[in-house]
Design a protein around this motif. Structure first.
Motif, PDB file in Angstrom:
ATOM      1  N   ASP A 126       1.072  -1.677  -0.217  1.00  0.00           N
ATOM      2  CA  ASP A 126       0.020   0.012   0.098  1.00  0.00           C
ATOM      3  C   ASP A 126       0.744   0.931  -0.346  1.00  0.00           C
ATOM      4  O   ASP A 126       1.528   1.578   0.771  1.00  0.00           O
ATOM      5  CB  ASP A 126      -1.195   0.105   0.885  1.00  0.00           C
ATOM      6  N   PRO A 127       0.253   2.304  -0.954  1.00  0.00           N
ATOM      7  CA  PRO A 127       1.730   3.581  -0.917  1.00  0.00           C
ATOM      8  C   PRO A 127       1.158   4.004   0.488  1.00  0.00           C
ATOM      9  O   PRO A 127       2.535   4.686   0.507  1.00  0.00           O
ATOM     10  CB  PRO A 127       0.414   4.164  -1.978  1.00  0.00           C
ATOM     11  N   LYS A 128       0.565   4.384   0.561  1.00  0.00           N
ATOM     12  CA  LYS A 128       0.643   4.791   2.831  1.00  0.00           C
ATOM     13  C   LYS A 128       1.569   4.268   3.388  1.00  0.00           C
ATOM     14  O   LYS A 128       2.577   4.981   3.744  1.00  0.00           O
ATOM     15  CB  LYS A 128      -0.530   5.086   3.201  1.00  0.00           C
ATOM     16  N   VAL A 129       1.419   3.127   3.189  1.00  0.00           N
ATOM     17  CA  VAL A 129       2.696   2.371   4.149  1.00  0.00           C
ATOM     18  C   VAL A 129       4.141   2.224   3.950  1.00  0.00           C
ATOM     19  O   VAL A 129       4.538   2.620   4.475  1.00  0.00           O
ATOM     20  CB  VAL A 129       1.925   0.471   3.969  1.00  0.00           C
ATOM     21  N   VAL A 130       3.934   2.408   2.654  1.00  0.00           N
ATOM     22  CA  VAL A 130       5.094   1.713   2.675  1.00  0.00           C
ATOM     23  C   VAL A 130       6.229   3.880   2.353  1.00  0.00           C
ATOM     24  O   VAL A 130       6.564   3.456   3.189  1.00  0.00           O
ATOM     25  CB  VAL A 130       5.641   1.948   0.081  1.00  0.00           C
ATOM     26  N   GLY A 131       5.147   4.555   2.060  1.00  0.00           N
ATOM     27  CA  GLY A 131       5.296   6.194   1.838  1.00  0.00           C
ATOM     28  C   GLY A 131       5.358   6.611   3.297  1.00  0.00           C
ATOM     29  O   GLY A 131       6.958   7.751   3.683  1.00  0.00           O
ATOM     30  N   ASN A 132       5.709   6.297   4.492  1.00  0.00           N
ATOM     31  CA  ASN A 132       5.582   6.351   5.967  1.00  0.00           C
ATOM     32  C   ASN A 132       7.109   5.809   6.367  1.00  0.00           C
ATOM     33  O   ASN A 132       6.972   6.213   6.848  1.00  0.00           O
ATOM     34  CB  ASN A 132       4.001   5.936   6.850  1.00  0.00           C
ATOM     35  N   LYS A 133       6.927   4.521   5.678  1.00  0.00           N
ATOM     36  CA  LYS A 133       8.700   3.167   6.126  1.00  0.00           C
ATOM     37  C   LYS A 133       9.802   4.625   5.726  1.00  0.00           C
ATOM     38  O   LYS A 133      10.314   4.627   6.216  1.00  0.00           O
ATOM     39  CB  LYS A 133       8.153   2.611   5.579  1.00  0.00           C
ATOM     40  N   LEU A 134       9.075   4.956   4.685  1.00  0.00           N
ATOM     41  CA  LEU A 134      10.806   5.641   3.801  1.00  0.00           C
ATOM     42  C   LEU A 134      10.678   7.244   4.544  1.00  0.00           C
ATOM     43  O   LEU A 134      11.590   7.260   4.706  1.00  0.00           O
ATOM     44  CB  LEU A 134      10.233   6.148   2.517  1.00  0.00           C
ATOM     45  N   GLN A 135       9.689   7.859   4.895  1.00  0.00           N
ATOM     46  CA  GLN A 135      10.110   9.435   4.922  1.00  0.00           C
ATOM     47  C   GLN A 135       9.976   9.440   6.587  1.00  0.00           C
ATOM     48  O   GLN A 135      11.500  10.138   7.038  1.00  0.00           O
ATOM     49  CB  GLN A 135       8.177   9.505   5.637  1.00  0.00           C
ATOM     50  N   HIS A 136      10.265   7.834   7.504  1.00  0.00           N
ATOM     51  CA  HIS A 136      11.076   7.632   8.853  1.00  0.00           C
ATOM     52  C   HIS A 136      12.400   7.509   8.321  1.00  0.00           C
ATOM     53  O   HIS A 136      13.041   7.815   9.155  1.00  0.00           O
ATOM     54  CB  HIS A 136      10.349   6.514   9.478  1.00  0.00           C
TER      55      HIS A 136
END
Length: 485
Positions: free
Chosen positions: A461-471
């Motif tokens: 899911d883009p939201k999950v992947v995006g949050n991981k990368l932002q961290h």
């Protein structure tokens, strides 16, 4: 010979001067011998000095002329080498003839270049070729690698051409220039590799292309009417079987997967047109241009989408568009594609296989693009898709080189892997990064290609992947020492 003649003329001139002096009683009898000897010595010394000076000047002029000629020849050879290198790699692949030409050009460079620069040049040329002509299975190479390699080639040539005036590129200025050039190229509107428009196609193709198969009846083709013809029987069975034709089944498969085939209104420019209505920005279509039918795929203005298709499949590209001229209908005149498509099962299979390959590429690229949009813009970070399934995130750190995070799906799992690495493949620099962000205990996990598997996302899911990368982006960015910024 010239020296002998010179001294002969000198002796004659001295004798004439002495004869004139005696004839006109210039000297007394007692002074004459000494005067004559003094005169002769003066002439000889003067002539000798003049000759030595002339010889020195002649040798100097000869040396300067030779050096100038060598310099011109070197400059010409180096320029030809760079031109040959560009022509060889500009299409993203090396043919045997291009390899041979580069080998001969390299031998000319080696003949004139100082041997101490050959290693630098060979390393740099290797970098140019790897950046422009990667193997199909190669991992991503940095976008700036080509510029950096060209800088290395040019710097070696400069040092060989201008040894007295040579000044090495300042590292800070060099890195700044490479970054600015890269930013300019990445953000510029792309030009067109080869002029192409979506030109008109035979009007017979404007109806739904799925009707092509049903029109291939025995009324139109004597070959199909022969019950004893195995080829005719196989085509007829494929066209009229209980489960529908090969083409009709393909259309059904595409529509079930969410593709709209030939949406109304059909235009002359697009006899075959597949698109999606769920926000996926990719399209596939056919047209006619420059005397040939073409098959094209596009994804917004993503130049990496089309560039990677070209590297992997050949063909041509422009902005986010890639296209090819299908070989099975390359010589088909405009207006005769319908007949070719009706009679050639091989052509139908080719179009179906290529369309389904392009569909898979578009869907991979769309997922990666959604990840990138979910991450959003981040200061000092550069994001791009790479071979459709990889989201590359790059961060330049002067102390640790170019840090990257590559994110890609894990085959067979609803999850993605985030890899942290160093584009220079420098293990020591990667160790510095891991120490700095508090992952010193994972240094032992560094792989041969200088990266570690940082984390699995547990979801696509883009939201999950995006949050991981932002961290991870925040951790890497905020812990950078001030001297590295």
């Amino acid at each position: 010979m010239e020296n002998k003649r010179f001294f002969t003329y000198t002796a004659i001139a001295a004798c004439m001067i002495c004869a004139i002096a005696v004839a006109f009683n210039v000297f007394t009898d007692f002074e004459l011998p000494g005067r004559i000897m003094a005169a002769i010595l003066g002439v000889v010394i003067t002539a000798t000095i003049t000759q030595v000076l002339l010889q020195g000047q002649t040798q100097k002029e000869g040396t300067l002329k030779r050096d100038s000629k060598i310099f011109e020849e070197k400059l010409k050879i180096y320029q030809n080498f760079l031109n040959s290198l560009y022509k060889a790699v500009k299409d993203g692949k090396l043919t045997d003839s291009e390899k041979m030409e580069l080998q001969f050009q390299t031998s000319l460079v080696a003949m004139h270049c100082d041997p101490k620069f050959i290693k630098t040049i060979s390393d740099a040329v290797n970098g140019v070729i790897k950046s422009t002509c990667p193997n199909k299975g190669d991992e991503h190479t940095p976008q700036t690698a080509l510029i950096a390699s060209l800088f290395d080639v040019v710097e070696a040539f400069r040092q060989d051409l201008y040894p007295d005036e040579f000044e090495k590129f300042d590292k800070e200025d060099r890195d700044y220039a490479i970054k600015k050039f890269d930013d300019a190229y990445q953000n510029a509107n792309e030009g067109e590799d080869s002029p192409k428009e979506h030109l008109v196609v035979d009007v017979n193709l404007l109806s739904n292309i799925s009707t092509l198969i049903t029109q291939a009846t025995t009324q139109n083709s004597p070959e199909l009417a022969d019950d004893n013809n195995p080829k005719a029987n196989s085509i007829e069975k494929e066209s009229t079987g209980n489960l529908g034709s090969l083409w009709e089944k393909a259309i059904e498969r595409w529509e079930n997967a969410g593709w709209t085939v030939n949406p109304e209104p059909i235009t002359e420019e697009r006899p075959l047109w597949l698109k999606r209505e769920d926000g996926v920005l990719g399209e596939i279509y056919m047209g006619f241009h420059d005397g040939h039918y073409y098959l094209e795929a596009s994804y917004e203005n993503d130049s990496n989408f089309s560039q990677c298709l070209k590297w992997k499949n050949g063909g041509r590209r422009r902005y986010g568009e890639w296209w090819e001229y299908p070989p099975l209908c390359f010589d088909t005149p405009q207006g005769e594609f319908l007949q070719k498509f009706e009679s050639s099962l091989e052509l139908r299979k080719y179009i179906i296989d290529k369309v389904e390959y392009l569909q898979s590429v578009i869907m991979k690229n769309d997922l990666t693009t959604r990840w990138m949009k979910a991450v959003g813009k981040q200061k000092d970070w550069y994001f791009f898709t790479w071979y459709w399934s990889t989201l590359a995130c790059e961060y330049q750190n002067d102390a640790e080189g170019k840090i990257y995070m590559d994110t890609m799906p894990i085959e067979g799992k609803e999850s993605a892997i985030i890899q942290l690495g160093n584009r220079a493949n420098d293990r020591e620099l990667l160790k510095q990064t891991l120490n700095r962000i508090g992952l010193a205990d994972r240094i032992s996990e560094i792989q041969e290609d200088c990266f570690i598997n940082l984390e699995e996302t547990g979801s696509l899911d883009p939201k999950v992947v995006g949050n991981k990368l932002q961290h991870w982006i925040k951790l890497i960015s905020e812990s950078v020492p001030s001297s590295a910024n």
